[in-house]
Design a protein around this motif. Structure first.
Motif, PDB file in Angstrom:
ATOM      1  N   SER A   1       0.809  -1.217   0.000  1.00  0.00           N
ATOM      2  CA  SER A   1       0.000   0.000   0.000  1.00  0.00           C
ATOM      3  C   SER A   1       0.842   1.266   0.000  1.00  0.00           C
ATOM      4  O   SER A   1       0.403   2.321  -0.455  1.00  0.00           O
ATOM      5  N   SER A   2       2.083   1.167   0.523  1.00  0.00           N
ATOM      6  CA  SER A   2       2.940   2.349   0.595  1.00  0.00           C
ATOM      7  C   SER A   2       3.702   2.606  -0.695  1.00  0.00           C
ATOM      8  O   SER A   2       4.294   3.661  -0.863  1.00  0.00           O
ATOM      9  N   LYS A   3       3.690   1.638  -1.616  1.00  0.00           N
ATOM     10  CA  LYS A   3       4.378   1.838  -2.886  1.00  0.00           C
ATOM     11  C   LYS A   3       3.714   2.975  -3.651  1.00  0.00           C
ATOM     12  O   LYS A   3       2.500   3.019  -3.800  1.00  0.00           O
ATOM     13  N   GLY A   4       4.501   3.873  -4.119  1.00  0.00           N
ATOM     14  CA  GLY A   4       3.979   5.025  -4.835  1.00  0.00           C
ATOM     15  C   GLY A   4       3.627   6.188  -3.926  1.00  0.00           C
ATOM     16  O   GLY A   4       3.275   7.258  -4.385  1.00  0.00           O
TER      17      GLY A   4
ATOM     18  N   HIS B   1      10.417   1.232   4.654  1.00  0.00           N
ATOM     19  CA  HIS B   1      10.684  -0.150   4.262  1.00  0.00           C
ATOM     20  C   HIS B   1      11.219  -0.985   5.423  1.00  0.00           C
ATOM     21  O   HIS B   1      11.220  -2.208   5.358  1.00  0.00           O
ATOM     22  N   TRP B   2      11.675  -0.338   6.484  1.00  0.00           N
ATOM     23  CA  TRP B   2      12.107  -1.077   7.670  1.00  0.00           C
ATOM     24  C   TRP B   2      10.900  -1.653   8.407  1.00  0.00           C
ATOM     25  O   TRP B   2      10.908  -2.802   8.823  1.00  0.00           O
ATOM     26  N   SER B   3       9.917  -0.821   8.609  1.00  0.00           N
ATOM     27  CA  SER B   3       8.758  -1.180   9.433  1.00  0.00           C
ATOM     28  C   SER B   3       7.536  -0.451   8.885  1.00  0.00           C
ATOM     29  O   SER B   3       7.117   0.576   9.421  1.00  0.00           O
ATOM     30  N   PRO B   4       6.948  -0.952   7.798  1.00  0.00           N
ATOM     31  CA  PRO B   4       5.909  -0.194   7.088  1.00  0.00           C
ATOM     32  C   PRO B   4       4.664   0.120   7.915  1.00  0.00           C
ATOM     33  O   PRO B   4       4.112   1.212   7.811  1.00  0.00           O
ATOM     34  N   VAL B   5       4.220  -0.816   8.743  1.00  0.00           N
ATOM     35  CA  VAL B   5       3.029  -0.559   9.558  1.00  0.00           C
ATOM     36  C   VAL B   5       3.333   0.505  10.608  1.00  0.00           C
ATOM     37  O   VAL B   5       2.562   1.443  10.814  1.00  0.00           O
ATOM     38  N   GLY B   6       4.473   0.378  11.278  1.00  0.00           N
ATOM     39  CA  GLY B   6       4.869   1.350  12.295  1.00  0.00           C
ATOM     40  C   GLY B   6       5.140   2.722  11.710  1.00  0.00           C
ATOM     41  O   GLY B   6       4.735   3.747  12.282  1.00  0.00           O
ATOM     42  N   ALA B   7       5.822   2.770  10.564  1.00  0.00           N
ATOM     43  CA  ALA B   7       6.124   4.052   9.929  1.00  0.00           C
ATOM     44  C   ALA B   7       4.843   4.771   9.510  1.00  0.00           C
ATOM     45  O   ALA B   7       4.738   6.003   9.623  1.00  0.00           O
ATOM     46  N   ARG B   8       3.881   4.007   9.045  1.00  0.00           N
ATOM     47  CA  ARG B   8       2.597   4.593   8.644  1.00  0.00           C
ATOM     48  C   ARG B   8       1.861   5.180   9.839  1.00  0.00           C
ATOM     49  O   ARG B   8       1.316   6.281   9.771  1.00  0.00           O
ATOM     50  N   ARG B   9       1.852   4.473  10.977  1.00  0.00           N
ATOM     51  CA  ARG B   9       1.205   4.994  12.177  1.00  0.00           C
ATOM     52  C   ARG B   9       1.923   6.251  12.679  1.00  0.00           C
ATOM     53  O   ARG B   9       1.290   7.235  13.054  1.00  0.00           O
ATOM     54  N   PHE B  10       3.258   6.235  12.662  1.00  0.00           N
ATOM     55  CA  PHE B  10       4.016   7.398  13.119  1.00  0.00           C
ATOM     56  C   PHE B  10       3.721   8.604  12.244  1.00  0.00           C
ATOM     57  O   PHE B  10       3.538   9.718  12.741  1.00  0.00           O
ATOM     58  N   ARG B  11       3.646   8.396  10.936  1.00  0.00           N
ATOM     59  CA  ARG B  11       3.336   9.500  10.023  1.00  0.00           C
ATOM     60  C   ARG B  11       1.956  10.085  10.349  1.00  0.00           C
ATOM     61  O   ARG B  11       1.767  11.311  10.391  1.00  0.00           O
ATOM     62  N   ARG B  12       1.013   9.227  10.609  1.00  0.00           N
ATOM     63  CA  ARG B  12      -0.339   9.710  10.945  1.00  0.00           C
ATOM     64  C   ARG B  12      -0.318  10.525  12.234  1.00  0.00           C
ATOM     65  O   ARG B  12      -0.953  11.579  12.320  1.00  0.00           O
ATOM     66  N   LEU B  13       0.396  10.038  13.236  1.00  0.00           N
ATOM     67  CA  LEU B  13       0.480  10.760  14.513  1.00  0.00           C
ATOM     68  C   LEU B  13       1.134  12.130  14.336  1.00  0.00           C
ATOM     69  O   LEU B  13       0.687  13.123  14.922  1.00  0.00           O
ATOM     70  N   VAL B  14       2.188  12.187  13.534  1.00  0.00           N
ATOM     71  CA  VAL B  14       2.875  13.458  13.294  1.00  0.00           C
ATOM     72  C   VAL B  14       1.952  14.423  12.556  1.00  0.00           C
ATOM     73  O   VAL B  14       1.852  15.608  12.910  1.00  0.00           O
TER      74      VAL B  14
ATOM     75  N   ALA C   1      -1.485   8.470   5.003  1.00  0.00           N
ATOM     76  CA  ALA C   1      -1.208   7.464   6.033  1.00  0.00           C
ATOM     77  C   ALA C   1      -2.493   7.079   6.766  1.00  0.00           C
ATOM     78  O   ALA C   1      -2.741   5.897   7.025  1.00  0.00           O
ATOM     79  N   ALA C   2      -3.310   8.071   7.120  1.00  0.00           N
ATOM     80  CA  ALA C   2      -4.565   7.790   7.820  1.00  0.00           C
ATOM     81  C   ALA C   2      -5.500   6.967   6.952  1.00  0.00           C
ATOM     82  O   ALA C   2      -6.144   6.012   7.420  1.00  0.00           O
ATOM     83  N   LYS C   3      -5.573   7.313   5.669  1.00  0.00           N
ATOM     84  CA  LYS C   3      -6.445   6.595   4.748  1.00  0.00           C
ATOM     85  C   LYS C   3      -6.013   5.139   4.619  1.00  0.00           C
ATOM     86  O   LYS C   3      -6.844   4.217   4.698  1.00  0.00           O
ATOM     87  N   GLN C   4      -4.715   4.911   4.425  1.00  0.00           N
ATOM     88  CA  GLN C   4      -4.211   3.549   4.288  1.00  0.00           C
ATOM     89  C   GLN C   4      -4.410   2.750   5.575  1.00  0.00           C
ATOM     90  O   GLN C   4      -4.745   1.562   5.537  1.00  0.00           O
ATOM     91  N   GLU C   5      -4.226   3.414   6.706  1.00  0.00           N
ATOM     92  CA  GLU C   5      -4.367   2.712   7.983  1.00  0.00           C
ATOM     93  C   GLU C   5      -5.811   2.298   8.234  1.00  0.00           C
ATOM     94  O   GLU C   5      -6.068   1.197   8.731  1.00  0.00           O
ATOM     95  N   GLU C   6      -6.753   3.160   7.900  1.00  0.00           N
ATOM     96  CA  GLU C   6      -8.156   2.821   8.087  1.00  0.00           C
ATOM     97  C   GLU C   6      -8.551   1.648   7.197  1.00  0.00           C
ATOM     98  O   GLU C   6      -9.286   0.742   7.628  1.00  0.00           O
ATOM     99  N   MET C   7      -8.069   1.637   5.960  1.00  0.00           N
ATOM    100  CA  MET C   7      -8.369   0.532   5.055  1.00  0.00           C
ATOM    101  C   MET C   7      -7.753  -0.770   5.558  1.00  0.00           C
ATOM    102  O   MET C   7      -8.373  -1.835   5.504  1.00  0.00           O
ATOM    103  N   ALA C   8      -6.527  -0.677   6.074  1.00  0.00           N
ATOM    104  CA  ALA C   8      -5.870  -1.861   6.623  1.00  0.00           C
ATOM    105  C   ALA C   8      -6.615  -2.368   7.850  1.00  0.00           C
ATOM    106  O   ALA C   8      -6.717  -3.587   8.061  1.00  0.00           O
ATOM    107  N   GLY C   9      -7.155  -1.465   8.649  1.00  0.00           N
ATOM    108  CA  GLY C   9      -7.905  -1.866   9.830  1.00  0.00           C
ATOM    109  C   GLY C   9      -9.149  -2.650   9.470  1.00  0.00           C
ATOM    110  O   GLY C   9      -9.477  -3.659  10.112  1.00  0.00           O
ATOM    111  N   VAL C  10      -9.850  -2.203   8.428  1.00  0.00           N
ATOM    112  CA  VAL C  10     -11.040  -2.929   7.966  1.00  0.00           C
ATOM    113  C   VAL C  10     -10.645  -4.323   7.488  1.00  0.00           C
ATOM    114  O   VAL C  10     -11.299  -5.321   7.810  1.00  0.00           O
ATOM    115  N   ALA C  11      -9.558  -4.392   6.711  1.00  0.00           N
ATOM    116  CA  ALA C  11      -9.100  -5.683   6.202  1.00  0.00           C
ATOM    117  C   ALA C  11      -8.717  -6.628   7.335  1.00  0.00           C
ATOM    118  O   ALA C  11      -9.045  -7.818   7.313  1.00  0.00           O
TER     119      ALA C  11
END
Length: 289
Positions: free
Chosen positions: A29-32, A61-74, A222-232
Protein backbone atom coordinates in the motif's frame (compact mmCIF):
# COMPACT_ATOMS: atom_id res chain seq x y z
CA UNK A 1 0.60 -0.40 29.76
CA UNK A 2 3.10 -0.21 26.95
CA UNK A 3 6.79 -0.42 27.51
CA UNK A 4 10.14 -1.86 26.64
CA UNK A 5 11.52 -4.57 28.88
CA UNK A 6 14.86 -6.25 28.86
CA UNK A 7 14.73 -10.03 28.75
CA UNK A 8 15.32 -13.17 26.79
CA UNK A 9 13.14 -14.79 24.20
CA UNK A 10 13.55 -17.87 22.07
CA UNK A 11 15.78 -16.78 19.15
CA UNK A 12 14.13 -19.37 16.91
CA UNK A 13 10.69 -17.82 17.33
CA UNK A 14 9.33 -16.83 13.93
CA UNK A 15 6.92 -13.96 13.22
CA UNK A 16 3.25 -14.93 13.10
CA UNK A 17 1.36 -15.23 9.82
CA UNK A 18 -0.51 -12.03 10.73
CA UNK A 19 2.76 -10.14 11.25
CA UNK A 20 4.04 -11.32 7.87
CA UNK A 21 0.73 -10.51 6.18
CA UNK A 22 0.37 -7.03 7.73
CA UNK A 23 3.98 -6.11 6.91
CA UNK A 24 3.63 -7.21 3.30
CA UNK A 25 0.25 -5.50 2.91
CA UNK A 26 1.63 -2.23 4.30
CA UNK A 27 4.61 -2.45 1.95
CA UNK A 28 2.29 -2.86 -1.03
CA UNK A 29 0.00 0.00 0.00
CA UNK A 30 2.94 2.35 0.60
CA UNK A 31 4.38 1.84 -2.89
CA UNK A 32 3.98 5.03 -4.84
CA UNK A 33 3.38 7.04 -1.66
CA UNK A 34 6.99 8.10 -1.41
CA UNK A 35 10.06 6.87 0.39
CA UNK A 36 11.96 8.08 3.44
CA UNK A 37 11.03 11.32 5.21
CA UNK A 38 12.17 13.41 8.16
CA UNK A 39 10.51 14.22 11.50
CA UNK A 40 11.95 17.26 13.30
CA UNK A 41 11.34 17.33 17.07
CA UNK A 42 11.44 20.64 18.96
CA UNK A 43 12.13 19.82 22.63
CA UNK A 44 12.09 21.95 25.78
CA UNK A 45 13.03 21.48 29.44
CA UNK A 46 16.18 19.50 28.76
CA UNK A 47 18.70 19.03 31.57
CA UNK A 48 19.51 22.50 32.83
CA UNK A 49 16.26 23.90 31.43
CA UNK A 50 17.43 24.64 27.88
CA UNK A 51 15.87 23.62 24.54
CA UNK A 52 17.03 21.75 21.45
CA UNK A 53 16.07 19.89 18.30
CA UNK A 54 16.63 16.44 16.91
CA UNK A 55 15.69 14.84 13.61
CA UNK A 56 14.47 11.32 12.88
CA UNK A 57 14.88 9.82 9.41
CA UNK A 58 11.87 7.54 8.91
CA UNK A 59 12.46 4.45 6.75
CA UNK A 60 9.08 2.94 5.79
CA UNK A 61 10.68 -0.15 4.26
CA UNK A 62 12.11 -1.08 7.67
CA UNK A 63 8.76 -1.18 9.43
CA UNK A 64 5.91 -0.19 7.09
CA UNK A 65 3.03 -0.56 9.56
CA UNK A 66 4.87 1.35 12.29
CA UNK A 67 6.12 4.05 9.93
CA UNK A 68 2.60 4.59 8.64
CA UNK A 69 1.21 4.99 12.18
CA UNK A 70 4.02 7.40 13.12
CA UNK A 71 3.34 9.50 10.02
CA UNK A 72 -0.34 9.71 10.95
CA UNK A 73 0.48 10.76 14.51
CA UNK A 74 2.88 13.46 13.29
CA UNK A 75 0.36 14.80 10.76
CA UNK A 76 -2.30 15.00 13.46
CA UNK A 77 0.12 16.77 15.88
CA UNK A 78 -0.30 14.02 18.44
CA UNK A 79 3.13 14.57 20.01
CA UNK A 80 2.68 18.30 20.63
CA UNK A 81 3.14 19.03 24.36
CA UNK A 82 3.77 15.36 25.23
CA UNK A 83 6.40 14.41 27.84
CA UNK A 84 9.30 11.98 27.72
CA UNK A 85 7.90 10.23 30.78
CA UNK A 86 10.40 7.35 30.89
CA UNK A 87 14.07 8.07 30.28
CA UNK A 88 16.51 5.39 31.45
CA UNK A 89 20.22 6.06 30.91
CA UNK A 90 21.79 3.71 28.41
CA UNK A 91 18.46 2.11 27.60
CA UNK A 92 15.51 4.12 26.21
CA UNK A 93 13.78 7.50 26.10
CA UNK A 94 10.04 6.84 25.87
CA UNK A 95 7.21 9.16 24.87
CA UNK A 96 3.73 8.84 23.43
CA UNK A 97 0.88 9.31 25.93
CA UNK A 98 -0.96 12.49 25.04
CA UNK A 99 -1.07 15.24 27.64
CA UNK A 100 -4.75 15.68 26.80
CA UNK A 101 -6.76 12.86 28.46
CA UNK A 102 -9.43 13.01 25.75
CA UNK A 103 -6.87 12.51 23.00
CA UNK A 104 -5.16 9.77 25.00
CA UNK A 105 -8.48 7.95 25.38
CA UNK A 106 -9.19 8.26 21.66
CA UNK A 107 -5.96 6.45 20.76
CA UNK A 108 -5.68 4.03 23.67
CA UNK A 109 -7.12 1.02 21.87
CA UNK A 110 -6.26 1.88 18.27
CA UNK A 111 -3.71 -0.89 17.97
CA UNK A 112 -1.73 -1.82 14.89
CA UNK A 113 -0.30 -5.15 13.78
CA UNK A 114 3.33 -6.00 14.41
CA UNK A 115 6.03 -5.61 11.78
CA UNK A 116 8.77 -8.06 10.92
CA UNK A 117 12.01 -6.93 12.58
CA UNK A 118 14.36 -6.09 9.72
CA UNK A 119 17.01 -3.93 11.40
CA UNK A 120 18.52 -3.99 14.88
CA UNK A 121 17.70 -1.68 17.79
CA UNK A 122 21.07 -0.02 18.12
CA UNK A 123 21.69 3.43 19.62
CA UNK A 124 19.61 6.16 17.98
CA UNK A 125 17.02 3.86 16.42
CA UNK A 126 13.32 4.65 17.01
CA UNK A 127 10.61 2.00 17.47
CA UNK A 128 7.14 1.60 18.95
CA UNK A 129 6.71 0.35 22.50
CA UNK A 130 4.20 -2.43 23.10
CA UNK A 131 2.66 -4.60 25.80
CA UNK A 132 2.32 -7.79 23.74
CA UNK A 133 1.50 -9.10 20.29
CA UNK A 134 -0.19 -6.57 17.98
CA UNK A 135 -0.54 -4.03 20.81
CA UNK A 136 1.32 -0.99 19.44
CA UNK A 137 -0.60 2.28 19.65
CA UNK A 138 1.16 5.64 20.12
CA UNK A 139 4.16 5.15 22.39
CA UNK A 140 7.61 5.26 20.81
CA UNK A 141 11.13 5.10 22.20
CA UNK A 142 14.63 6.10 21.15
CA UNK A 143 17.34 3.58 22.01
CA UNK A 144 20.03 5.23 24.11
CA UNK A 145 22.35 2.24 23.86
CA UNK A 146 22.82 -1.07 22.11
CA UNK A 147 19.41 -2.70 22.47
CA UNK A 148 19.75 -5.57 20.02
CA UNK A 149 18.24 -7.85 22.70
CA UNK A 150 14.93 -6.14 21.83
CA UNK A 151 15.10 -7.49 18.28
CA UNK A 152 14.13 -10.96 19.49
CA UNK A 153 11.20 -9.48 21.40
CA UNK A 154 9.60 -8.06 18.25
CA UNK A 155 10.46 -4.34 18.55
CA UNK A 156 10.81 -3.20 14.95
CA UNK A 157 12.64 0.14 14.37
CA UNK A 158 11.01 2.43 11.82
CA UNK A 159 13.63 5.20 11.84
CA UNK A 160 16.73 6.62 13.48
CA UNK A 161 18.02 9.89 14.85
CA UNK A 162 20.30 11.39 12.19
CA UNK A 163 20.79 14.80 13.77
CA UNK A 164 20.76 15.97 17.38
CA UNK A 165 21.47 12.75 19.25
CA UNK A 166 23.30 14.90 21.78
CA UNK A 167 19.91 16.57 22.46
CA UNK A 168 18.29 13.17 23.06
CA UNK A 169 21.05 12.44 25.57
CA UNK A 170 20.05 15.63 27.43
CA UNK A 171 16.44 14.53 28.01
CA UNK A 172 15.69 14.66 31.73
CA UNK A 173 16.22 11.24 33.32
CA UNK A 174 16.18 12.06 37.03
CA UNK A 175 12.88 10.34 37.83
CA UNK A 176 14.04 6.90 36.70
CA UNK A 177 11.77 3.92 36.06
CA UNK A 178 8.03 4.44 36.19
CA UNK A 179 5.57 3.07 38.74
CA UNK A 180 5.09 0.45 40.05
CA UNK A 181 8.66 -0.77 39.48
CA UNK A 182 10.15 2.64 40.18
CA UNK A 183 9.31 6.10 41.47
CA UNK A 184 8.72 7.70 38.07
CA UNK A 185 5.42 8.56 36.37
CA UNK A 186 2.55 6.08 36.41
CA UNK A 187 1.31 5.42 32.87
CA UNK A 188 -2.27 4.82 34.03
CA UNK A 189 -2.35 8.22 35.74
CA UNK A 190 -0.89 9.93 32.67
CA UNK A 191 -3.62 8.29 30.61
CA UNK A 192 -6.35 9.57 32.94
CA UNK A 193 -5.03 13.00 33.97
CA UNK A 194 -2.49 13.91 31.29
CA UNK A 195 -0.12 16.83 31.71
CA UNK A 196 -1.90 18.05 34.83
CA UNK A 197 -0.62 14.98 36.68
CA UNK A 198 2.89 15.26 35.21
CA UNK A 199 3.27 18.98 35.85
CA UNK A 200 2.17 18.53 39.45
CA UNK A 201 4.39 15.57 40.34
CA UNK A 202 7.14 15.49 37.67
CA UNK A 203 7.71 19.10 36.55
CA UNK A 204 11.24 18.53 35.24
CA UNK A 205 10.28 16.14 32.44
CA UNK A 206 11.43 17.16 28.97
CA UNK A 207 8.62 17.73 26.50
CA UNK A 208 7.98 18.17 22.79
CA UNK A 209 6.67 21.51 21.60
CA UNK A 210 5.89 20.18 18.13
CA UNK A 211 7.05 17.75 15.44
CA UNK A 212 7.40 18.97 11.86
CA UNK A 213 7.92 16.70 8.88
CA UNK A 214 9.57 17.08 5.50
CA UNK A 215 9.86 14.66 2.63
CA UNK A 216 7.66 12.63 0.33
CA UNK A 217 4.10 11.41 0.81
CA UNK A 218 0.71 13.04 0.46
CA UNK A 219 -0.92 14.62 3.51
CA UNK A 220 -3.60 12.32 4.93
CA UNK A 221 -2.52 9.29 2.94
CA UNK A 222 -1.21 7.46 6.03
CA UNK A 223 -4.56 7.79 7.82
CA UNK A 224 -6.45 6.60 4.75
CA UNK A 225 -4.21 3.55 4.29
CA UNK A 226 -4.37 2.71 7.98
CA UNK A 227 -8.16 2.82 8.09
CA UNK A 228 -8.37 0.53 5.05
CA UNK A 229 -5.87 -1.86 6.62
CA UNK A 230 -7.91 -1.87 9.83
CA UNK A 231 -11.04 -2.93 7.97
CA UNK A 232 -9.10 -5.68 6.20
CA UNK A 233 -7.63 -6.94 9.48
CA UNK A 234 -11.05 -6.99 11.15
CA UNK A 235 -12.40 -9.12 8.31
CA UNK A 236 -9.41 -11.44 8.02
CA UNK A 237 -9.70 -13.15 11.41
CA UNK A 238 -13.46 -13.96 11.13
CA UNK A 239 -12.93 -15.24 7.60
CA UNK A 240 -10.01 -17.40 8.65
CA UNK A 241 -12.06 -18.74 11.57
CA UNK A 242 -15.11 -19.63 9.45
CA UNK A 243 -13.24 -20.95 6.41
CA UNK A 244 -12.73 -24.50 7.81
CA UNK A 245 -16.46 -24.77 8.61
CA UNK A 246 -17.39 -23.56 5.12
CA UNK A 247 -15.10 -26.14 3.53
CA UNK A 248 -16.59 -28.92 5.66
CA UNK A 249 -20.11 -27.78 4.77
CA UNK A 250 -19.27 -27.75 1.04
CA UNK A 251 -17.73 -31.23 1.28
CA UNK A 252 -20.77 -32.66 3.08
CA UNK A 253 -23.17 -31.02 0.59
CA UNK A 254 -21.26 -32.53 -2.35
CA UNK A 255 -21.38 -35.98 -0.78
CA UNK A 256 -25.14 -35.77 -0.22
CA UNK A 257 -25.77 -34.60 -3.80
CA UNK A 258 -23.60 -37.39 -5.22
CA UNK A 259 -25.44 -39.98 -3.15
CA UNK A 260 -28.86 -38.71 -4.30
CA UNK A 261 -27.70 -38.77 -7.91
CA UNK A 262 -26.52 -42.37 -7.60
CA UNK A 263 -29.87 -43.40 -6.07
CA UNK A 264 -31.79 -41.95 -9.03
CA UNK A 265 -29.39 -43.50 -11.50
CA UNK A 266 -29.81 -46.95 -9.95
CA UNK A 267 -33.61 -46.62 -9.68
CA UNK A 268 -34.35 -45.72 -13.34
CA UNK A 269 -33.25 -49.09 -14.96
CA UNK A 270 -35.29 -51.05 -12.39
CA UNK A 271 -38.48 -49.14 -13.25
CA UNK A 272 -37.91 -49.62 -16.97
CA UNK A 273 -37.42 -53.39 -16.56
CA UNK A 274 -40.60 -53.85 -14.50
CA UNK A 275 -42.78 -51.90 -16.94
CA UNK A 276 -43.53 -49.31 -14.34
CA UNK A 277 -42.03 -46.57 -16.38
CA UNK A 278 -44.18 -43.70 -17.71
CA UNK A 279 -46.77 -44.59 -20.45
CA UNK A 280 -46.57 -43.18 -23.97
CA UNK A 281 -48.74 -40.15 -24.55
CA UNK A 282 -51.72 -40.33 -27.02
CA UNK A 283 -54.05 -37.73 -28.47
CA UNK A 284 -57.69 -38.78 -28.29
CA UNK A 285 -59.15 -42.29 -28.12
CA UNK A 286 -59.39 -43.03 -31.82
CA UNK A 287 -57.68 -42.45 -35.12
CA UNK A 288 -57.16 -38.89 -36.23
CA UNK A 289 -59.40 -37.72 -39.08
Amino acid sequence: KSGVKMGDQDPSQLPSWRTVHSTQAAEQSSKGSGGSWYAHFVVHNLKGGHSGNFTVLVQPHWSPVGARRFRRLVEEHFFDQTRFFRVLKGFVAQIGISGDPDVAAKWQFKTISDDIVKVTNHRGRVAFASSGIDSRTTQIFVSLGDNRVLDKKGFSPFGEVVHGMEVVDELYSGYGEGAPRGHGPDQNKIQKRGNAYLQEHFPLLSYVETVEFTGSGALGEAAKQEEMAGVANRLTIPLMATLPFLLVACFCTCRVLCKVRRMFAEDSPKKAASGKGPKAETVGAGPLE
